[in-house]
Design an enzyme around this catalytic site. Structure first.
Site, mmCIF file in Angstrom:
data_model
loop_
_atom_site.group_PDB
_atom_site.id
_atom_site.type_symbol
_atom_site.label_atom_id
_atom_site.label_comp_id
_atom_site.label_asym_id
_atom_site.label_seq_id
_atom_site.Cartn_x
_atom_site.Cartn_y
_atom_site.Cartn_z
ATOM 1 N N THR A 82 6.350 -29.435 -19.859
ATOM 2 C CA THR A 82 5.429 -29.742 -18.764
ATOM 3 C C THR A 82 5.433 -31.226 -18.421
ATOM 4 O O THR A 82 5.433 -32.086 -19.313
ATOM 5 C CB THR A 82 4.002 -29.309 -19.137
ATOM 6 O OG1 THR A 82 3.997 -27.907 -19.371
ATOM 7 C CG2 THR A 82 3.018 -29.634 -18.031
ATOM 8 N N GLU A 136 1.318 -21.969 -21.024
ATOM 9 C CA GLU A 136 2.393 -20.973 -21.153
ATOM 10 C C GLU A 136 2.319 -19.943 -20.024
ATOM 11 O O GLU A 136 2.515 -18.740 -20.225
ATOM 12 C CB GLU A 136 2.371 -20.316 -22.536
ATOM 13 C CG GLU A 136 2.653 -21.336 -23.635
ATOM 14 C CD GLU A 136 3.165 -20.737 -24.913
ATOM 15 O OE1 GLU A 136 3.806 -19.665 -24.865
ATOM 16 O OE2 GLU A 136 2.946 -21.352 -25.962
#
Length: 382
Positions: free
Chosen positions: A126, A362
């Site tokens: 990320t 996730e």
């Protein structure tokens, strides 16, 4: 799908439950307030084999199947989701990726250290500008002879300030997922900086960090998998990782159920325990149904993995349902507790805070609905 546990699976669950009750539950509130778990827990997790589940014994793993792994993560999630996250990331996202895509040298160097708890790993995907749109990450790795120079930044990285190695995804080619490559980067590399993120709503005991890379040099031998195949590594990791999150969410929901049942039997209003009131029983029964449904969806993923069946969509279904169920369970439990649920003398407020992030990382709930929809219709809505 066989719903009866083997003797080995039952023993692993009992071991995890006992460990959680002794080593985690008594300290969870303290760690939450301090925003730091006791890192001595890592070696204890390694000693019991929890950091090596499903990995080969030749690399320090403890074997076992994916259902046993889910059973352990459910118990850890019941105790403290911050501890569950240590295992989910270091073992589930990184250790399993090294085992699946690594060279023999990479496996022998990293896996024994990760499985023993001597070292932890983090999963650096990320970025500040790319969360759900991970294929368009901007961190770059540029060839320099036999090395790569990595420049960029990552954020919301679990284990970020604790990890000895980061699985870093960087752009080595053109736009889109085909231009991404994965690298195993030691966190003591020159140019690698880490900053702890404070003030989180939940998972406060877990180290969540921002990472920056300023020309971090790594050899080509640090590359995990083929050049340009990093996105494949990431998605394979996340497909199983979502099962890990789902199992942890079952643990949160179960903790909510146990706390609500216990409190409803002790607390009296209108001259009798509140457990005797119909609407309180409704709240408790709703939690119980969500626990069972989320657990069975999670076990289905483990069953598909063991039988070599496709499981990505099933993993999205389990993660979507279990994460939303954990939030519902925590909300219902807090309602049972009333005003006492709103103070941290009781655990349900923490359960709600920890559960809320499960619908975000996730893959957000919305992303998983799109993944499930694409599987059903054959049409990509991204």
């Amino acid at each position: 799908m066989n719903l009866e546990l083997t003797e080995e699976q039952a023993a692993v669950r009992e071991l995890a439950a006992d460990f959680t009750d002794r080593e985690i539950v008594p300290h969870a509130a303290e760690w939450d307030r301090a925003e730091q778990v006791d890192l001595g827990i890592v070696r204890k997790l390694g000693k019991l084999g929890f950091l090596g589940l499903t990995l080969p014994e030749e690399y320090g793993g403890s074997g076992g199947d994916h259902l046993a792994y889910c059973l352990v993560l459910e118990e850890l999630g019941r105790g403290d989701s911050s501890v569950r996250g240590i295992v989910s990331v270091s073992l589930g996202l990184v250790g399993k990726s090294v085992n699946s895509f690594g060279t023999e040298e990479q496996k022998r160097h990293w896996l024994p250290r990760l499985t023993s708890g001597e070292a932890l790993a983090c999963f650096a995907l990320t970025e500040p500008g790319t969360g759900s749109d991970a294929a368009n990450l901007t961190t770059r790795a540029v060839r320099d002879g036999d090395d790569w120079l990595i420049t960029g930044s990552k954020t919301f990285i679990t284990n970020g300030t604790w990890a000895e190695v980061a699985l870093v995804f960087a752009r080595t080619g053109g736009p889109g997922h085909r231009g991404v490559t994965a690298f195993l980067v030691p966190t003591d590399s020159p140019g690698f900086e880490r900053r702890l993120i404070h003030g989180k709503l939940g998972l406060r005991g877990q180290a969540t960090a921002e990472l920056t890379f300023d020309g971090v040099r790594v050899p080509d031998s640090a590359r995990l998998g083929a050049e340009g195949k990093g996105f494949t590594v990431a998605m394979a990791a996340l497909a199983k990782g979502r099962m890990s999150v789902a199992a942890g969410c079952v643990g949160i929901a179960r903790a909510c159920l146990e706390a609500a049942v216990r409190y409803a039997g002790e607390r009296e209003q209108f001259g009798k325990p509140i457990a005797s009131h119909q609407l309180v029983q409704e709240l408790i029964s709703d939690i119980a149904v969500d626990v069972d449904a989320a657990r069975l969806l999670t076990w289905r993923v483990a069953d598909h993995i063991e039988r070599g069946l496709p499981f990505a969509t099933e993993s999205s279904v389990a993660k979507l349902y279990a994460s939303e169920a954990a939030v519902r369970a925590a909300n219902n439990a807090l309602q049972v507790f009333g005003g006492y649920g709103f103070i941290d003398e009781y655990p349900v407020g923490k359960y709600l805070r920890d559960a809320r992030v499960m619908t975000l990382y996730e893959g957000t709930s919305q992303i998983h609905k799109l993944l499930i929809g694409r599987s059903l219709t054959g049409i990509n809505a991204f």
